[in-house]
Each structure stands twice: as C-alpha cells, then as structure tokens.
Design an enzyme around this catalytic site. Structure first.
Site, PDB file in Angstrom:
ATOM      1  NE  ARG A  84      38.531  37.081  45.391  1.00 28.69           N
ATOM      2  CZ  ARG A  84      38.508  38.431  45.483  1.00 28.69           C
ATOM      3  NH1 ARG A  84      37.353  39.072  45.425  1.00 28.69           N
ATOM      4  NH2 ARG A  84      39.633  39.093  45.631  1.00 28.69           N
ATOM      5  CG  HIS A 109      38.466  40.260  38.031  1.00 31.66           C
ATOM      6  ND1 HIS A 109      37.132  40.435  38.353  1.00 31.66           N
ATOM      7  CD2 HIS A 109      39.172  41.023  38.920  1.00 31.66           C
ATOM      8  CE1 HIS A 109      37.036  41.268  39.377  1.00 31.66           C
ATOM      9  NE2 HIS A 109      38.243  41.626  39.746  1.00 31.66           N
ATOM     10  CG  HIS A 186      38.537  46.078  38.272  1.00 30.42           C
ATOM     11  ND1 HIS A 186      39.326  46.794  39.140  1.00 30.42           N
ATOM     12  CD2 HIS A 186      38.211  44.936  38.909  1.00 30.42           C
ATOM     13  CE1 HIS A 186      39.495  46.093  40.255  1.00 30.42           C
ATOM     14  NE2 HIS A 186      38.814  44.958  40.140  1.00 30.42           N
ATOM     15  CG  ASP A 258      37.449  42.724  47.404  1.00 30.17           C
ATOM     16  OD1 ASP A 258      36.647  43.018  46.487  1.00 30.17           O
ATOM     17  OD2 ASP A 258      38.474  42.050  47.208  1.00 30.17           O
ATOM     18  CD  GLU A 326      35.359  45.793  40.738  1.00 30.78           C
ATOM     19  OE1 GLU A 326      35.220  44.647  40.237  1.00 30.78           O
ATOM     20  OE2 GLU A 326      36.051  46.008  41.754  1.00 30.78           O
TER      21      GLU A 326
END
Length: 361
Positions: A84, A109, A186, A258, A326
């Site tokens: 982000r 992304h 990802h 996240d 990731e």
C-alpha cells in the site's frame, strides 16, 4: 538429456487479443510448477505429502477470466511497488507524483493496471532445463508515467522449479530516471491442498523480532514494534487459528494477519538468502520454508476471501483458506525515512531472490 523440462501450452487470449501462454516446469517425479505469462502468475505448485501423494498447494483461479481480473492477486508478481501507498501519491527528489488509486484513496500493489495485469514477454534465450532445475524468464517494460510512476522500468523475473522441490524467484529491474520499485510474489499457500479449507491447522514460525503495526487503512504507522507480548510473536511457532482469533486490535483491524514482519537477518549480507518463515501441516506432513534476501515479509492470512471466488478445484475460497507470504521491502516506505529504501536510480539494478521450499517429514 535433461530430466527436468519446460512445457509450453496456449492458454487463450486477453480482451484486447493478446495471446496468453502457460508454462509447466516439470520434474520426473511428477512434481512441478505451472505459471502464466499474464502477471507472471504461479497457477500450481504440485508437491507430495508424506505418503507420496501429489497435490497442488497454492490457490488459483479456474481459468483465464479469473486472472484477467484477479482482485486477490493469486500467485502473481505485484509491482511496480508492492503493498500500500497512502493517498496514492509519492514524493521523490522534491517532486510529487500522483498515482492511480485502487483501494479507496490509496494505491495497492502498483495500481489497477499494475504488473499483475500485464502479459509479460518470454525471454526464450533464458529459458532452460537440466538435471537440477527448469526455469523460465519473463520480462516487462513499464513506461514513464505508468500508473503514475516516474521513469521507464525494465523488469525481469526468473521462475524455477528444482529437483529438491523448491520454487525459486529471482527479480531484476533497471530504470532510466529515478523511480521506486518493490516487487513481490503474491502466492497463497495451503499445504493441505488447494481448496481443502482453512489454514487454521498450519503452524507458522517467523524469524521476526518486530512487525509494522497498521492503521485503519492497513497502512503502516511507522512504528517497528517488538513482537514480545503480542499475538505476532511467532518465533517459536504457533497454530495459525489461534493467532487469527486473538483478542488484539491489530488482529481485529486486519481480519487476522495482514502485516509486514521485519525479517531477523542478523549479520547476513544484503544479497544472502535468510530463512524468514516455516509453515508446517502435520496431517499431510508437508513443510514450507521461505528464504529471501528481503528485509520484510508481508503475511496475509486471507481475511478478505469471502466465498465469491470459485477456485481451481471448483470450491469456493472463504476467509482464511490460504496464507500469502510475500518477501518485499516495507510498505509505504517513502513516508517513513527509517524504512529500507525503495528508490531506484539510473545505473543501479534492483535485485531480489526468494525460495519457497516444500518438503515432507
């Protein structure tokens, strides 16, 4: 004759008529990786359980239509700048560049037309197979102004499958003007098998002493918070289901995990591979080990999967059905000068290597 090999299969066309190709990287034991040139997407990773039974252990769409939209970014390379960026804007060398937003006011992304949505070009000269590995190199040119980013960026990713059951990704990129770059694979993993349900029974160990707390928009606050005394202390290994239901504001705000974790690299050289994560699934016997050159590991436990996507196995993907790991630089890095830099300048080469090794025990 090489025992590993690469098989090429037509996979349809995009809405604007561009051909899409599937590449199968195959080992003689039946294991292998399938990928597309759209988004450099890994479709399948076929690996054995402790009884030798093969299964695909990554999430993916049933066909090309899913990868043309691919809101969850299943298996793709994301960029030009992964993760982000607050306000969909960067400031570089005193100049502001508005970016294409695609998550409210922010960019995620690389924007709506990011690298995940492009057909990459095959570098036939770099495609190879021998007794140890099969590999494909894909290239992408991103023009000045693409999604708002300054400068032209020429990126390449080499994706390989080895006889030791390792998915390898190696990135390189060069630019013709100062820009930012942060590429990431990802993939969503489920060691019980794609479509097998939640990853609650997976045990996750992270080599991370700190993580990046996020605000209500899942943007990093700038703090590098010690994991001690938090649900994010995964250094000794924790059942994922216990973490995802922990009573903690950071867990609740992200629908689980996240977050970007700070990889404990110690005295390792910047280009050295360091083990960042270990995922174990006792029922199948499969273990996934992630090694990377990157300072951060974004961990996303599929909290926003809502059953609207029917996956490759014709089962709906629901909350927590996959675990994305990731390797990358830290998100929104330009706003936090103490984060590792994502700036790339002419004459420099961006490099990243990550290895996802699947074994049984």
């Amino acid at each position: 004759m090489a025992t590993m090999h690469v098989r090429t299969i037509p996979y349809g066309t995009t809405d604007d008529g561009r051909a899409v190709t599937r590449f199968d990287l195959l080992a003689p034991d039946g294991t292998g990786v399938a990928l597309l040139d759209i988004g450099a997407a890994v479709l399948e990773v076929r690996a054995p359980d402790r009884d030798g039974r093969l299964a695909n252990v990554v999430l993916g769409h049933r066909g090309l239509a899913g990868y043309l939209a691919n809101a969850p970014y299943f298996g793709v390379v994301v960029g030009r700048c992964a993760n982000r960026i607050g306000g969909a804007e960067i400031e570089l060398d005193g100049r502001r560049y508005p970016l294409a937003p695609n998550e409210g006011r922010n960019q995620l992304h690389g924007g709506p037309g990011g690298f995940h949505a492009r057909v990459w070009s095959l570098d036939a000269a770099a495609t190879r197979a021998d007794d140890e590995r099969a590999a494909v190199t894909l290239r992408l040119a991103s023009d000045d102004g693409d999604q708002g980013y300054p400068g032209r960026l020429d990126a390449a990713v080499t994706i390989a499958w080895t006889a030791r059951h390792e998915l390898e990704l190696a990135f390189e990129a060069q630019c013709d003007a100062p820009t930012v770059v942060n590429l990431a694979h990802h993939g969503y993993w489920n060691l019980a098998g794609e479509g097998a349900g939640t990853v609650d029974e997976h045990r996750l160990t992270l080599r991370a002493d700190a993580f990046l707390p996020v605000d209500g928009e899942l943007l990093p606050t700038g703090e590098l918070r010690r994991v001690d005394g938090t649900p994010f202390d995964l250094r000794a290994g924790v059942r994922l289901g216990d973490v995802l239901r922990a009573d903690d504001p950071q867990v609740a705000g992200a629908r689980g995990i996240d977050h970007c974790f700070v990889v404990a690299r110690g005295d390792a050289e910047p280009d050295a591979l360091v083990e960042a994560a270990v995922v174990e699934h006792r029922a199948s016997g499969r273990t996934l080990r992630v090694r990377t050159t990157e300072p951060g590991l974004q961990v996303y436990a599929g909290g926003y999967l809502d059953g609207s996507i029917v996956g490759a196995s014709r089962r709906r993907y629901r909350q927590g059905d996959g675990l994305a790991l990731e390797p990358q630089r830290f998100p929104d890095a330009l706003r936090h000068p103490h984060f590792p830099s994502v700036v790339l300048r002419p004459g420099e080469t961006y490099r990243q290597r990550s290895v996802f090794a699947v074994s049984v025990g």
